[in-house]
Design an enzyme around this catalytic site. Structure first.
Site, short mmCIF file in Angstrom:
data_model
loop_
_atom_site.label_atom_id
_atom_site.label_comp_id
_atom_site.label_asym_id
_atom_site.label_seq_id
_atom_site.Cartn_x
_atom_site.Cartn_y
_atom_site.Cartn_z
N CYS A 1 57.82 -76.18 92.44
CA CYS A 1 56.91 -75.79 91.51
C CYS A 1 55.98 -77.33 91.40
O CYS A 1 55.53 -77.69 91.37
CB CYS A 1 57.48 -74.88 90.05
SG CYS A 1 56.44 -74.36 88.91
N HIS B 1 62.19 -71.32 92.03
CA HIS B 1 62.89 -71.44 91.06
C HIS B 1 63.92 -70.61 91.05
O HIS B 1 63.38 -69.65 92.10
CB HIS B 1 62.26 -71.67 88.77
CG HIS B 1 61.62 -72.42 89.09
ND1 HIS B 1 61.62 -73.45 88.59
CD2 HIS B 1 59.69 -71.88 89.02
CE1 HIS B 1 60.45 -74.00 88.23
NE2 HIS B 1 59.63 -73.05 88.29
N1 GLN Z 1 53.07 -76.36 84.85
C1 GLN Z 1 53.31 -75.84 85.86
C2 GLN Z 1 52.67 -74.78 86.12
O1 GLN Z 1 51.88 -74.19 85.08
C3 GLN Z 1 54.21 -76.18 86.68
C4 GLN Z 1 54.69 -75.10 85.96
C5 GLN Z 1 56.45 -74.73 86.62
O2 GLN Z 1 56.65 -75.97 86.68
N2 GLN Z 1 57.35 -74.08 86.62
O3 GLN Z 1 51.74 -74.35 87.74
#
Ligand code: GLN
Length: 234
Positions: free
Chosen positions: A88, A189
């Site tokens: 992510c 995740h």
């Molecule tokens: N900040 C990023 C987004 O919202 C990544 C979020 C995350 O790692 N879950 O796209």
């Protein structure tokens, strides 16, 4: 890298999954961490795998400059075949840039050609369970995870897999992540590796050069996966 900042949804559990599946096979795994503010520079060239978890916009902003200071080392490592696993926020930062929900552009490492832009409407996020069909050494494998991102990633010409449930790189999209033989960048995740033991073993094989890893009893994991897949792919 940055486990203190990039540990959304227990992403550090991916390191634990690697550690466990190595340990039960008698494979030594030594973990080195690099945190923002560490005085000693990380020894990128000596690693078999580089791992970055996920993080919210704020954490990404905080560490971007430090990460970029490792551009040369990380790019050399990639060229030399060091495995790279990014989740992510970590996935986004390895691309050209990430434009966050405040319209602020955070430069990425530019190791890969993709780039990510988030809507300025902070409620516009891709959230939920996700299943992606990936190909690991020619074999199809359903990878199960959870996504929560505002960023929409464009220009990933080699996706990690096809989205069977959930969104992936863009809302309602057909593909998820980015993959090379020794690179996996994904929005999943989970932690990703504890939910997907075959993927963990794929990575261990690539990092150790052991093609036939000792088989483990994954009956409990497989039962859990069957239940999730039935629920998510109905
Ligand atoms: N900040 C990023 C987004 O919202 C990544 C979020 C995350 O790692 N879950 O796209």
């Amino acid at each position: 890298m940055y486990p203190g900042l990039l540990d959304l949804y227990g992403d550090s559990g991916n390191v634990e999954a690697l550690r466990y599946r190595c340990a039960v096979r008698g494979i030594d795994l030594e973990v080195f961490t690099h945190e923002l503010g560490d005085e000693k520079r990380a020894d990128i060239a000596d690693m078999d795998i580089i791992y970055l978890g996920g993080g919210a916009d704020y954490e990404q902003q905080q560490l971007a400059e430090d990460l970029i200071s490792y551009r040369k080392e990380l790019s050399d490592a990639h060229k030399n075949g060091t495995f790279m696993l990014m989740i992510c926020g970590g996935y986004q930062l390895m691309g050209k840039y990430y434009k966050d929900s405040n319209d602020k552009k955070i430069d990425g490492l530019g190791l890969f050609e993709y780039y990510t832009e988030a809507s300025t409407d902070k409620r516009d996020r891709c959230i939920g369970n996700i299943v992606v069909e990936a190909e690991l050494d020619g074999k199809k494998y359903k990878v199960i995870g959870f996504e929560n991102h505002g960023g929409q990633t464009f220009g990933s010409d080699k996706p990690f897999g096809r989205t069977l449930c959930g969104n992936g790189n863009v809302r309602g999209g057909e593909y998820e992540g980015y993959m090379e033989e020794r690179v996996i960048a994904t929005y999943l995740h989970g932690p990703l590796l504890s939910k997907n033991p075959l993927l963990t073993d794929y990575i261990i094989s690539k990092c150790t050069g052991i093609e036939q890893l000792k088989k483990l009893d994954d009956s409990l994991e497989e039962r859990c996966r069957d239940i999730l897949l039935k629920r998510l792919l109905k």
